[in-house]
Design a protein around this motif. Structure first.
Motif, mmCIF file in Angstrom:
data_model
loop_
_atom_site.group_PDB
_atom_site.id
_atom_site.type_symbol
_atom_site.label_atom_id
_atom_site.label_comp_id
_atom_site.label_asym_id
_atom_site.label_seq_id
_atom_site.Cartn_x
_atom_site.Cartn_y
_atom_site.Cartn_z
ATOM 1 N N TRP A 46 48.432 39.987 23.372
ATOM 2 C CA TRP A 46 49.065 38.829 24.020
ATOM 3 C C TRP A 46 50.328 38.392 23.250
ATOM 4 N N ASN A 47 51.193 37.719 23.975
ATOM 5 C CA ASN A 47 52.388 37.070 23.408
ATOM 6 C C ASN A 47 53.362 38.026 22.737
ATOM 7 N N GLN A 48 53.413 39.241 23.267
ATOM 8 C CA GLN A 48 54.412 40.197 22.785
ATOM 9 C C GLN A 48 55.295 40.681 23.938
ATOM 10 N N SER A 57 56.787 32.992 35.977
ATOM 11 C CA SER A 57 58.154 32.442 36.008
ATOM 12 C C SER A 57 59.152 33.425 35.422
ATOM 13 N N LYS A 58 58.790 34.019 34.289
ATOM 14 C CA LYS A 58 59.728 34.945 33.640
ATOM 15 C C LYS A 58 60.007 36.161 34.523
ATOM 16 N N ALA A 59 59.021 36.482 35.383
ATOM 17 C CA ALA A 59 59.209 37.631 36.279
ATOM 18 C C ALA A 59 59.909 37.237 37.579
ATOM 19 N N GLY A 94 52.873 41.430 29.145
ATOM 20 C CA GLY A 94 52.467 40.951 30.466
ATOM 21 C C GLY A 94 53.672 40.814 31.378
ATOM 22 N N THR A 95 54.731 40.224 30.856
ATOM 23 C CA THR A 95 55.958 40.040 31.638
ATOM 24 C C THR A 95 56.566 41.402 31.995
ATOM 25 N N GLU A 96 56.566 42.307 31.027
ATOM 26 C CA GLU A 96 57.161 43.641 31.270
ATOM 27 C C GLU A 96 56.400 44.375 32.389
ATOM 28 N N ASP A 99 44.689 25.626 33.638
ATOM 29 C CA ASP A 99 44.446 25.579 32.185
ATOM 30 C C ASP A 99 44.777 26.920 31.508
ATOM 31 N N ASN A 100 45.529 27.742 32.211
ATOM 32 C CA ASN A 100 45.988 29.031 31.659
ATOM 33 C C ASN A 100 47.504 29.132 31.838
ATOM 34 N N PRO A 101 48.260 28.231 31.160
ATOM 35 C CA PRO A 101 49.702 28.168 31.426
ATOM 36 C C PRO A 101 50.457 29.431 31.026
ATOM 37 N N GLY A 139 51.240 31.409 34.013
ATOM 38 C CA GLY A 139 52.320 30.817 34.807
ATOM 39 C C GLY A 139 53.674 31.127 34.201
ATOM 40 N N ARG A 140 53.708 31.131 32.889
ATOM 41 C CA ARG A 140 54.960 31.452 32.190
ATOM 42 C C ARG A 140 55.382 32.902 32.495
ATOM 43 N N VAL A 141 54.407 33.787 32.492
ATOM 44 C CA VAL A 141 54.687 35.193 32.808
ATOM 45 C C VAL A 141 55.235 35.301 34.237
ATOM 46 N N SER A 177 47.592 40.725 40.379
ATOM 47 C CA SER A 177 46.815 40.145 39.272
ATOM 48 C C SER A 177 46.893 41.088 38.074
ATOM 49 N N TYR A 178 46.590 40.541 36.906
ATOM 50 C CA TYR A 178 46.754 41.329 35.675
ATOM 51 C C TYR A 178 45.920 40.738 34.545
ATOM 52 N N SER A 179 45.572 41.585 33.587
ATOM 53 C CA SER A 179 44.907 41.147 32.352
ATOM 54 C C SER A 179 45.335 42.059 31.224
ATOM 55 N N LEU A 180 45.474 41.475 30.043
ATOM 56 C CA LEU A 180 45.762 42.275 28.849
ATOM 57 C C LEU A 180 44.738 41.945 27.769
ATOM 58 N N GLY A 181 44.435 42.908 26.936
ATOM 59 C CA GLY A 181 43.574 42.662 25.781
ATOM 60 C C GLY A 181 44.199 41.615 24.864
HETATM 61 C C1 LIG Z 1 48.331 36.210 31.132
HETATM 62 C C2 LIG Z 1 48.569 37.364 30.179
HETATM 63 C C3 LIG Z 1 48.557 38.675 30.944
HETATM 64 C C4 LIG Z 1 49.936 37.169 29.531
HETATM 65 O O1 LIG Z 1 50.315 38.362 28.885
HETATM 66 P P1 LIG Z 1 51.284 38.337 27.638
HETATM 67 O O2 LIG Z 1 51.646 39.736 27.339
HETATM 68 O O3 LIG Z 1 50.703 37.521 26.549
HETATM 69 O O4 LIG Z 1 52.540 37.576 28.252
HETATM 70 P P2 LIG Z 1 54.011 37.489 27.645
HETATM 71 O O5 LIG Z 1 53.962 37.758 26.172
HETATM 72 O O6 LIG Z 1 54.884 38.361 28.469
HETATM 73 O O7 LIG Z 1 54.394 35.988 27.921
HETATM 74 C C5 LIG Z 1 53.533 34.940 27.569
HETATM 75 C C6 LIG Z 1 54.279 33.636 27.649
HETATM 76 O O8 LIG Z 1 53.338 32.567 27.704
HETATM 77 C C7 LIG Z 1 53.644 31.655 26.666
HETATM 78 N N1 LIG Z 1 52.413 31.004 26.259
HETATM 79 C C8 LIG Z 1 51.411 31.536 25.527
HETATM 80 N N2 LIG Z 1 50.435 30.622 25.382
HETATM 81 C C9 LIG Z 1 50.837 29.504 26.052
HETATM 82 C C10 LIG Z 1 50.282 28.224 26.273
HETATM 83 N N3 LIG Z 1 49.068 27.906 25.795
HETATM 84 N N4 LIG Z 1 50.990 27.325 26.994
HETATM 85 C C11 LIG Z 1 52.196 27.654 27.517
HETATM 86 N N5 LIG Z 1 52.788 28.853 27.328
HETATM 87 C C12 LIG Z 1 52.103 29.769 26.610
HETATM 88 C C13 LIG Z 1 54.283 32.486 25.597
HETATM 89 O O9 LIG Z 1 55.016 31.690 24.692
HETATM 90 C C14 LIG Z 1 55.167 33.390 26.453
HETATM 91 O O10 LIG Z 1 56.297 32.712 26.935
HETATM 92 P P3 LIG Z 1 57.751 32.845 26.205
HETATM 93 O O11 LIG Z 1 58.129 34.291 26.287
HETATM 94 O O12 LIG Z 1 58.616 31.957 26.998
HETATM 95 O O13 LIG Z 1 57.557 32.412 24.781
HETATM 96 C C15 LIG Z 1 47.494 37.419 29.084
HETATM 97 O O14 LIG Z 1 47.515 36.202 28.403
HETATM 98 C C16 LIG Z 1 46.092 37.656 29.638
HETATM 99 O O15 LIG Z 1 45.703 38.790 29.887
HETATM 100 N N6 LIG Z 1 45.323 36.566 29.832
HETATM 101 C C17 LIG Z 1 43.948 36.656 30.332
HETATM 102 C C18 LIG Z 1 43.850 37.132 31.764
HETATM 103 C C19 LIG Z 1 44.749 36.344 32.668
HETATM 104 O O16 LIG Z 1 44.989 35.167 32.450
HETATM 105 N N7 LIG Z 1 45.220 37.004 33.703
HETATM 106 C C20 LIG Z 1 46.067 36.372 34.680
HETATM 107 C C21 LIG Z 1 45.226 35.672 35.667
HETATM 108 S S1 LIG Z 1 46.273 34.786 36.800
#
Ligand SMILES: CC(C)(COP(=O)(O)OP(=O)(O)OC[C@H]1O[C@@H](n2cnc3c(N)ncnc32)[C@H](O)[C@@H]1OP(=O)(O)O)[C@@H](O)C(=O)NCCC(=O)NCCS
Length: 200
Positions: free
Chosen positions: A109-111, A150-152, A114-116, A141-143, A146-148, A101-105
């Protein structure tokens, strides 16, 4: 059999993953754990007082003496800024499986961070801990999460209805993801070298 080596320091292209320290509590509070935009996607409620975070961080730090405890602070390599957390947990000796599991401030986000971080921890789990499978679940409702996954390299295995009830008494459907050790190696993910350095 799982090889436990605790929480070593992992270096990636832009991040350092390392142990938390007790003094990190204020930053954890300020950067993500008091922020509902982050915590609404997790099970535990946002902290409303930094004392809660002090207790949580102290609880994490006290467990670093156990070799089967893997809980990293995620920091930016350049500035040392603490931006999030990632952990491996629920290790099952019978199967060699565990969860991540993971969380970022929000401001980070979106840089791609999370994937790294997830790619590094997956690499660590398969290359250094001999895990068999790493699983995770995200609210549907937190897609972005899921994207992270998949990318991993994780694969969606299904959706579990009303899998969790969050702190606001809302039931959430969760998508379950997993990656198997065999897939990690056969899909070429093991050749990527996401971790540049492992220490201690
Ligand atoms: C989940 C989380 C760690 C992602 O970290 P992040 O650094 O933003 O992730 P990345 O930048 O590596 O990738 C995010 C991807 O999601 C996509 N994305 C962002 N918002 C989206 C949305 N509403 N719908 C679909 N995709 C979305 C981005 O476009 C990106 O994909 P891409 O590289 O194909 O464009 C961060 O959003 C977070 O901390 N969220 C709150 C806590 C949480 O959800 N933890 C996980 C619990 S399972």
């Amino acid at each position: 059999m799982i090889t436990y080596i605790g929480t070593p320091k992992l270096e990636t292209e832009r991040l350092i993953l390392e142990k938390f320290e007790p003094g990190d509590a204020q930053k954890v509070f300020d950067h993500w754990i008091s922020d509902e935009r982050v915590t609404d996607n997790r099970v535990s409620a946002a902290h409303t007082a930094v004392s809660q975070t002090v207790e949580k961080v102290a609880g994490i730090v006290s467990q670093y003496e156990k070799e089967d405890f893997c809980y990293w602070a995620v920091k930016l390599k350049g500035s040392g800024e603490l931006i999030g957390e990632i952990d491996l947990y629920d290790f099952d000796e019978e199967t060699g499986n565990c969860e991540v599991s993971y969380s970022l401030g929000y401001r980070w986000w979106n840089q791609g961070y999370g994937t790294e971080a997830l790619r590094a921890v997956i690499e660590f789990g398969f290359r250094h801990m001999n895990l068999h499978k790493i699983a995770a679940a995200h609210n549907t409702d937190n897609p972005a999460s899921g994207r992270v996954m998949s990318k991993a390299g994780m694969v969606q295995e299904g959706i579990v209805r009303d899998m969790i009830r969050n702190s606001k008494d809302q039931y959430k459907d969760c998508a379950i993801y997993g990656i198997l050790e065999g897939e990690y190696f056969s899909k070429g993910l093991s050749d990527k070298g996401y971790i540049l350095n492992v220490k201690g």
